[in-house]
Design a protein around this motif. Structure first.
Motif, PDB file in Angstrom:
ATOM      1  N   GLY A 106      -9.631  -3.652   7.988  1.00  0.00           N
ATOM      2  CA  GLY A 106      -8.394  -4.426   7.916  1.00  0.00           C
ATOM      3  C   GLY A 106      -7.539  -4.044   6.717  1.00  0.00           C
ATOM      4  O   GLY A 106      -6.314  -3.928   6.830  1.00  0.00           O
ATOM      5  N   ARG A 107      -8.172  -3.869   5.578  1.00  0.00           N
ATOM      6  CA  ARG A 107      -7.421  -3.468   4.381  1.00  0.00           C
ATOM      7  C   ARG A 107      -6.804  -2.081   4.572  1.00  0.00           C
ATOM      8  O   ARG A 107      -5.659  -1.852   4.183  1.00  0.00           O
ATOM      9  CB  ARG A 107      -8.318  -3.466   3.146  1.00  0.00           C
ATOM     10  N   LEU A 108      -7.579  -1.166   5.165  1.00  0.00           N
ATOM     11  CA  LEU A 108      -7.036   0.169   5.421  1.00  0.00           C
ATOM     12  C   LEU A 108      -5.867   0.108   6.391  1.00  0.00           C
ATOM     13  O   LEU A 108      -4.866   0.811   6.222  1.00  0.00           O
ATOM     14  CB  LEU A 108      -8.119   1.109   5.953  1.00  0.00           C
ATOM     15  N   ARG A 109      -5.982  -0.739   7.425  1.00  0.00           N
ATOM     16  CA  ARG A 109      -4.857  -0.892   8.375  1.00  0.00           C
ATOM     17  C   ARG A 109      -3.597  -1.310   7.646  1.00  0.00           C
ATOM     18  O   ARG A 109      -2.519  -0.754   7.857  1.00  0.00           O
ATOM     19  CB  ARG A 109      -5.202  -1.934   9.436  1.00  0.00           C
ATOM     20  N   GLY A 110      -3.716  -2.324   6.797  1.00  0.00           N
ATOM     21  CA  GLY A 110      -2.555  -2.815   6.053  1.00  0.00           C
ATOM     22  C   GLY A 110      -1.985  -1.765   5.117  1.00  0.00           C
ATOM     23  O   GLY A 110      -0.764  -1.575   5.031  1.00  0.00           O
ATOM     24  N   TRP A 111      -2.870  -1.080   4.394  1.00  0.00           N
ATOM     25  CA  TRP A 111      -2.411  -0.070   3.443  1.00  0.00           C
ATOM     26  C   TRP A 111      -1.699   1.064   4.161  1.00  0.00           C
ATOM     27  O   TRP A 111      -0.618   1.500   3.739  1.00  0.00           O
ATOM     28  CB  TRP A 111      -3.591   0.472   2.626  1.00  0.00           C
ATOM     29  N   PHE A 112      -2.265   1.542   5.258  1.00  0.00           N
ATOM     30  CA  PHE A 112      -1.622   2.636   5.995  1.00  0.00           C
ATOM     31  C   PHE A 112      -0.319   2.182   6.660  1.00  0.00           C
ATOM     32  O   PHE A 112       0.603   2.976   6.815  1.00  0.00           O
ATOM     33  CB  PHE A 112      -2.578   3.272   7.006  1.00  0.00           C
TER      34      PHE A 112
END
Length: 192
Positions: A106-112
């Motif tokens: 989830g954090r990677l989704r938001g960051w990307f």
């Protein structure tokens, strides 16, 4: 807009790589990098990204990376390049914590998502955009652009047709195939 030293090695290499992708052919090409999930392989977690660059032509591809590589090769470069401006782009979408803790995908989704928006708006320097596209495996003229045809859905291994490769199909972590983009023909059933 970012100004990089004219003739500097990073500016020349970035410009050449971006030109091969058609990045400079339109004023604001749209870039997307979406984390669609993760797979476990050889004791490591690999995050699967669906990427696209839409300008004069559409370039779509998939890539798969470990968190440590995304952190060391992209996140660190992004923070260093943006310096004090980094929070302007990522204050609401922090990068994933070390160790692959729950919530990492989830954090990677938001960051990307934040990274993609900044690229699409032209707010990042070309050298950083080129580094990201290269790291994510953008096919810069090295193979025909046939989105969603001839590659494994999970690991992007080149294949005769678009299905999960045998290694990914046998993995218990791979339960479903991602949906094809709007307008694309559905993929054939595995084994069809």
């Amino acid at each position: 807009a970012w100004a990089e030293p004219v003739g500097s090695e990073s500016a020349v290499c970035a410009s050449d790589f971006l030109d091969r992708l058609g990045y400079g052919e339109v004023s604001s090409p749209e870039f997307r990098a979406v984390v669609v999930g993760h797979v476990e392989s050889d004791g490591h977690t690999w995050y699967v990204l669906r990427c696209s660059l839409a300008g004069v032509r559409l370039v779509e591809w998939r890539s798969q990376h470990r968190l440590v590589h995304l952190r060391d090769d992209l996140y660190t470069a992004t923070k260093a390049t943006l310096g004090d401006r980094y929070p302007e782009f990522f204050a609401e979408t922090p990068f994933a914590r070390k160790g692959g803790l729950p919530g990492t995908t989830g954090r990677l989704r938001g960051w990307f998502e934040s990274f993609s928006k900044a690229v699409s708006r032209g707010e990042l320097p070309p050298s950083l955009v080129a580094k990201a596209l290269h790291l994510l495996g953008a096919p810069a003229g090295d193979r025909p652009q046939r989105p969603w045809a001839g590659y494994c859905f999970v690991c992007s291994t080149q294949m005769e047709r678009t299905i999960n490769c045998k290694a990914c199909e046998s993995s218990p972590e791979v339960r479903t195939r991602p949906a094809a983009p709007a307008g694309a023909a559905p993929a054939p059933a595995v084994g069809a």
